[in-house]
Design a protein around this motif. Structure first.
Motif, PDB file in Angstrom:
ATOM      1  N   ASN A  54       1.727  -2.801  -3.645  1.00  0.00           N
ATOM      2  CA  ASN A  54       1.012  -3.481  -2.551  1.00  0.00           C
ATOM      3  C   ASN A  54       0.779  -4.952  -2.875  1.00  0.00           C
ATOM      4  O   ASN A  54       0.894  -5.817  -2.003  1.00  0.00           O
ATOM      5  CB  ASN A  54      -0.314  -2.784  -2.265  1.00  0.00           C
ATOM      6  CG  ASN A  54      -0.129  -1.496  -1.506  1.00  0.00           C
ATOM      7  OD1 ASN A  54       0.835  -1.323  -0.776  1.00  0.00           O
ATOM      8  ND2 ASN A  54      -1.051  -0.570  -1.694  1.00  0.00           N
ATOM      9  N   GLN A  55       0.449  -5.256  -4.128  1.00  0.00           N
ATOM     10  CA  GLN A  55       0.259  -6.645  -4.538  1.00  0.00           C
ATOM     11  C   GLN A  55       1.560  -7.433  -4.421  1.00  0.00           C
ATOM     12  O   GLN A  55       1.572  -8.584  -3.981  1.00  0.00           O
ATOM     13  CB  GLN A  55      -0.269  -6.712  -5.962  1.00  0.00           C
ATOM     14  CG  GLN A  55      -1.697  -6.238  -6.111  1.00  0.00           C
ATOM     15  CD  GLN A  55      -2.133  -6.163  -7.562  1.00  0.00           C
ATOM     16  OE1 GLN A  55      -1.342  -6.405  -8.476  1.00  0.00           O
ATOM     17  NE2 GLN A  55      -3.382  -5.807  -7.776  1.00  0.00           N
ATOM     18  N   GLN A  57      -2.153   5.922  -8.581  1.00  0.00           N
ATOM     19  CA  GLN A  57      -2.605   5.001  -7.544  1.00  0.00           C
ATOM     20  C   GLN A  57      -2.414   3.550  -7.998  1.00  0.00           C
ATOM     21  O   GLN A  57      -2.134   2.677  -7.183  1.00  0.00           O
ATOM     22  CB  GLN A  57      -4.075   5.261  -7.199  1.00  0.00           C
ATOM     23  CG  GLN A  57      -4.588   4.408  -6.052  1.00  0.00           C
ATOM     24  CD  GLN A  57      -3.855   4.621  -4.749  1.00  0.00           C
ATOM     25  OE1 GLN A  57      -3.577   5.751  -4.376  1.00  0.00           O
ATOM     26  NE2 GLN A  57      -3.527   3.547  -4.058  1.00  0.00           N
ATOM     27  N   SER A  58      -2.511   3.291  -9.291  1.00  0.00           N
ATOM     28  CA  SER A  58      -2.326   1.920  -9.778  1.00  0.00           C
ATOM     29  C   SER A  58      -0.883   1.452  -9.575  1.00  0.00           C
ATOM     30  O   SER A  58      -0.650   0.258  -9.335  1.00  0.00           O
ATOM     31  CB  SER A  58      -2.729   1.803 -11.248  1.00  0.00           C
ATOM     32  OG  SER A  58      -1.864   2.560 -12.057  1.00  0.00           O
ATOM     33  N   ASP A 106      -0.767   0.410  -6.057  1.00  0.00           N
ATOM     34  CA  ASP A 106      -1.496  -0.861  -5.923  1.00  0.00           C
ATOM     35  C   ASP A 106      -0.646  -2.040  -6.382  1.00  0.00           C
ATOM     36  O   ASP A 106      -0.677  -3.114  -5.763  1.00  0.00           O
ATOM     37  CB  ASP A 106      -2.798  -0.814  -6.720  1.00  0.00           C
ATOM     38  CG  ASP A 106      -3.798   0.180  -6.144  1.00  0.00           C
ATOM     39  OD1 ASP A 106      -3.665   0.536  -4.953  1.00  0.00           O
ATOM     40  OD2 ASP A 106      -4.706   0.589  -6.891  1.00  0.00           O
ATOM     41  N   LYS A 107       0.133  -1.855  -7.440  1.00  0.00           N
ATOM     42  CA  LYS A 107       1.017  -2.924  -7.925  1.00  0.00           C
ATOM     43  C   LYS A 107       2.079  -3.258  -6.883  1.00  0.00           C
ATOM     44  O   LYS A 107       2.417  -4.419  -6.673  1.00  0.00           O
ATOM     45  CB  LYS A 107       1.670  -2.516  -9.236  1.00  0.00           C
ATOM     46  CG  LYS A 107       0.702  -2.521 -10.396  1.00  0.00           C
ATOM     47  CD  LYS A 107       1.368  -2.087 -11.667  1.00  0.00           C
ATOM     48  CE  LYS A 107       0.353  -1.988 -12.795  1.00  0.00           C
ATOM     49  NZ  LYS A 107       0.965  -1.525 -14.045  1.00  0.00           N
ATOM     50  N   ARG A 135       6.979   2.174  -1.541  1.00  0.00           N
ATOM     51  CA  ARG A 135       5.542   2.430  -1.520  1.00  0.00           C
ATOM     52  C   ARG A 135       5.220   3.667  -0.701  1.00  0.00           C
ATOM     53  O   ARG A 135       4.433   4.519  -1.114  1.00  0.00           O
ATOM     54  CB  ARG A 135       4.797   1.225  -0.959  1.00  0.00           C
ATOM     55  CG  ARG A 135       3.286   1.474  -0.919  1.00  0.00           C
ATOM     56  CD  ARG A 135       2.549   0.602   0.031  1.00  0.00           C
ATOM     57  NE  ARG A 135       3.120   0.671   1.368  1.00  0.00           N
ATOM     58  CZ  ARG A 135       2.868  -0.223   2.298  1.00  0.00           C
ATOM     59  NH1 ARG A 135       2.101  -1.256   2.045  1.00  0.00           N
ATOM     60  NH2 ARG A 135       3.394  -0.111   3.490  1.00  0.00           N
TER      61      ARG A 135
END
Length: 69
Positions: free
Chosen positions: A12-13, A5-6, A9-10, A41
């Protein structure tokens, strides 16, 4: 390398900031456009969901309500 998930998240950032380069634990990936980031993603999220929720086999039950002879 397993997707976490990280990692999503990266990405998405990076999408939120408009960046084209994403740094993961041991590598750096440069995408050509934000559209390519979004596609990556979505693919990663689908793969993560598939790994977390393996498909269960289908159970079919048949009932007979006949006279019993």
């Amino acid at each position: 390398m397993a997707i976490t998930q990280s990692d999503i998240d990266k990405i998405n950032q990076a999408i939120a900031k408009g960046e084209h380069i994403v740094r993961f634990a041991d590598r750096m990936v440069e995408y050509r456009s934000v559209d390519e980031l979004i596609k990556a993603r979505n693919a990663m999220a689908a793969e993560l969901a598939k790994a977390q929720n393996p498909r269960r086999s289908r159970t079919v039950r048949i009932y007979h309500a006949g006279k019993g002879y």
